[in-house]
Every structure is written in C-alpha cells, then in structure tokens.
Design a protein around this motif. Structure first.
Motif, PDB file in Angstrom:
ATOM      1  N   GLU A 285       0.831  -1.205   0.000  1.00  0.00           N
ATOM      2  CA  GLU A 285       0.000   0.000   0.000  1.00  0.00           C
ATOM      3  C   GLU A 285       0.867   1.257   0.000  1.00  0.00           C
ATOM      4  O   GLU A 285       0.568   2.226  -0.711  1.00  0.00           O
ATOM      5  CB  GLU A 285      -0.934   0.007   1.213  1.00  0.00           C
ATOM      6  N   LEU A 289       0.612   4.059  -2.943  1.00  0.00           N
ATOM      7  CA  LEU A 289       0.299   5.447  -2.628  1.00  0.00           C
ATOM      8  C   LEU A 289       1.427   6.381  -3.058  1.00  0.00           C
ATOM      9  O   LEU A 289       1.182   7.522  -3.480  1.00  0.00           O
ATOM     10  CB  LEU A 289       0.030   5.599  -1.132  1.00  0.00           C
ATOM     11  N   GLN A 292       0.937   6.870  -6.670  1.00  0.00           N
ATOM     12  CA  GLN A 292      -0.225   7.717  -6.899  1.00  0.00           C
ATOM     13  C   GLN A 292       0.093   9.191  -6.647  1.00  0.00           C
ATOM     14  O   GLN A 292      -0.316  10.079  -7.407  1.00  0.00           O
ATOM     15  CB  GLN A 292      -1.379   7.252  -6.005  1.00  0.00           C
ATOM     16  N   ARG A 293       0.844   9.458  -5.575  1.00  0.00           N
ATOM     17  CA  ARG A 293       1.225  10.844  -5.284  1.00  0.00           C
ATOM     18  C   ARG A 293       2.058  11.439  -6.423  1.00  0.00           C
ATOM     19  O   ARG A 293       1.822  12.566  -6.875  1.00  0.00           O
ATOM     20  CB  ARG A 293       1.993  10.920  -3.962  1.00  0.00           C
TER      21      ARG A 293
END
Length: 317
Positions: A285, A289, A292-293
């Motif tokens: 995860e 993330l 994604q950032r």
C-alpha cells in the motif's frame, strides 16, 4: 424508481429496528439504481449507509470519566470485508462469525451465543487492524481501539483498575473493542522476567474477557503469538492467522487499488506482483500510494509506467 417490494421492506425493517435487514435492503436498492445507470443516487445511498453506522452508539462511547479519557478512541468503520484481500479460510471464518451475529436470535433459541472473542495473529502490516475495522462495519457497531498509554500505569494495581473501568464502560453497548499488540498485556505468566504486577494484570484481563457479553466483540491482534499466555489462547473462540501475502493476493490487491483510483500502473498486476513479492500488504500500500502521489503531481505530462519503474528502483535500493 426502486421496486415496491424493496421500499415496503425498507419501511418495515426501519420500524422494527432490524438493522441487518435494513442495511441489506438499502444495498439492494443501491444495486438496482446502479443497474439502471442512476450512478449518483446509487453512490449517495452507499455513502449514507457507510456514514451512519450506529452514530448514537459512537457518540455514547465518548467517556465522561476523566480517568478513561486517554484509554481508547472511537473509529467509525468504513472498510468492509469485500475491501480486504484475505486467505480463503480466513474470509470464510469471518463470514461465519458475522452470520452468527446477524442470526443471533436463532442461535439463542437453541441456547447458543455467537462467537465474540477473536484472536488475529501474523506478521505486522498484513491487515489485522483493517480486519478489526471490517468486523465492526459488518456488525454495524463502532470500533473502540484501546490505547495502552492510558491503561498501563506506573503504580501498583493501577493497570488492573484501568482495565476494570474500561470493560465496565464498553460492556454497556454493542461494539467491537480492539486490542492491538495484545502481547503487551497478555504476556505469558510463567515468564521468569515478569514481575507479580504483570501477572495480576493478565489475571484481571482474562477474567474480564471471560465476562464480556456476546454483544461486545473482543478482537486481539499480536505479532508475537509465542509471547501470549497459554490461558489467553483458550479465551478466544476464533483464531485467525493473517500471513504475508502471496503473489496472487498482491495481484488481487493491486487490481482493487487500480479500480479504486481509476487508472492502471502501466504494468500488469501480475508483473508488478512478482516484483513486490515478499512485501506485506502495508508495504504494498505504501508503494501504491507513493506512485499515486507522484502521478498526481506530474499530471498532465506524467508517464505512469516510468513512475512505477522509478519507485521500484528506489525500493530495491
């Protein structure tokens, strides 16, 4: 417009206070509206359902006792069992326990109670806390997370007294109470390095767990099951182990994440899962993330595949 039978059932279950059936009826209406491409209404129904899980119980959970102010905090659960990636045997065990609580009246007609003491074990970062939240969501009750800094005292007898106060507070309402790092309290009493105070705490803790009514679901999590007192093991009616995820489990998690964010990684989930094999769900995860950032900050010129490859190289270093 939703079918008449669903609307009638919604009104009936609302009047009778049958929350499990009420929830299923709302979910059925939302699914029907989604099938009709009424996406805004379907999403709104789902959001309302998730945000209203026994709010009055959660408000009642706020303690007026100043000695318990720092003993726990309340979580409004949002994760569901469907959001998690679990081994098939663990998922089956969870579904069986949830069904027992939803059909507790039938069990009680046979002089039986639903199981409500659950022990989660396994390496850190593999979903024990998330599973406790999912249990609370499925049971439609608030989640109380115990804070050890507000429980464990420096004076003789203080810890046992705090435990007594805590259990006295929570047993008055339907809830899930979660003890993370349970071995901090439930240590092996035969350990020669432990003092008598810890042994008294373990005795008090086990007695309180035994006396909890079935409308309070006690979930304990440990990364060090070998440190738990043997009697503590016997107190729990269900023992679920959450291992480090396999490649196929990571692949499934990546598929869920991509569906949630609405775009892919530029690499297939199968290829990416091979590169992430051996990581915990928490580490997977963190990786997702991070990607994604970086992707959001690089829009509109970002290349998701190159971002993923860059993050993989950093992780390898």
């Amino acid at each position: 417009m939703a079918r008449a039978d669903l609307i009638l059932n919604l009104v009936k279950t609302g009047i009778e206070g049958d929350l499990p059936t009420f929830r299923k009826t709302v979910e059925a209406i939302a699914a029907e509206e989604k099938a009709k491409r009424h996406y805004a209404l379907a999403e709104r129904l789902s959001e309302m359902l998730q945000s209203s899980i026994i709010p009055s119980a959660a408000r009642a959970a706020e303690s007026s006792d100043p000695k318990l102010q720092n003993a726990y905090y309340v979580v409004h659960p949002k994760r569901t069992l469907g959001d998690l990636v679990l081994p098939s045997d663990v998922l089956k065990g969870c579904q069986e326990i949830v069904e027992e609580h939803h059909r507790k009246d039938l069990l009680r007609s046979y002089n039986l109670e639903p199981r409500h003491r659950i022990l989660l074990s396994g390496p850190p970062g593999n979903g024990k806390t998330s599973l406790a939240e999912a249990f609370a969501h499925e049971l439609m009750v608030p989640l109380f997370v115990v804070k050890y800094e507000g429980i464990i005292g420096s004076y003789l007898g203080e810890t046992a007294q705090q435990l007594d106060r805590l259990f006295e507070k929570i047993k008055s309402q339907r809830c899930v109470v979660f003890f993370d790092e349970f071995d901090a309290l439930g240590k092996e009493r035969a350990d020669p390095n432990e003092v008598g105070e810890i042994k008294r705490v373990v005795n008090s803790l086990l007695m309180q767990i035994d006396m909890m009514p079935s409308h309070v679901t006690v979930i304990a999590a440990t990364n060090h099951s070998d440190m738990l007192d043997k009697a503590a093991w016997r107190r729990f009616q269900a023992k679920l182990e959450l291992p480090t995820p396999t490649k196929s489990m990571i692949e499934k998690w990546l598929d869920k994440f991509q569906q949630k964010v609405g775009h892919g990684f530029g690499l297939s989930s199968k290829t990416l899962s091979q590169k992430l094999e051996g990581l915990s769900f928490g580490e997977v995860e963190d990786f997702a993330l991070d990607v994604q950032r970086r992707y959001i900050l690089s829009v509109p010129n970002g290349n998701i595949k190159s971002i993923v490859q860059s993050c993989l190289k950093q992780r390898q270093r």
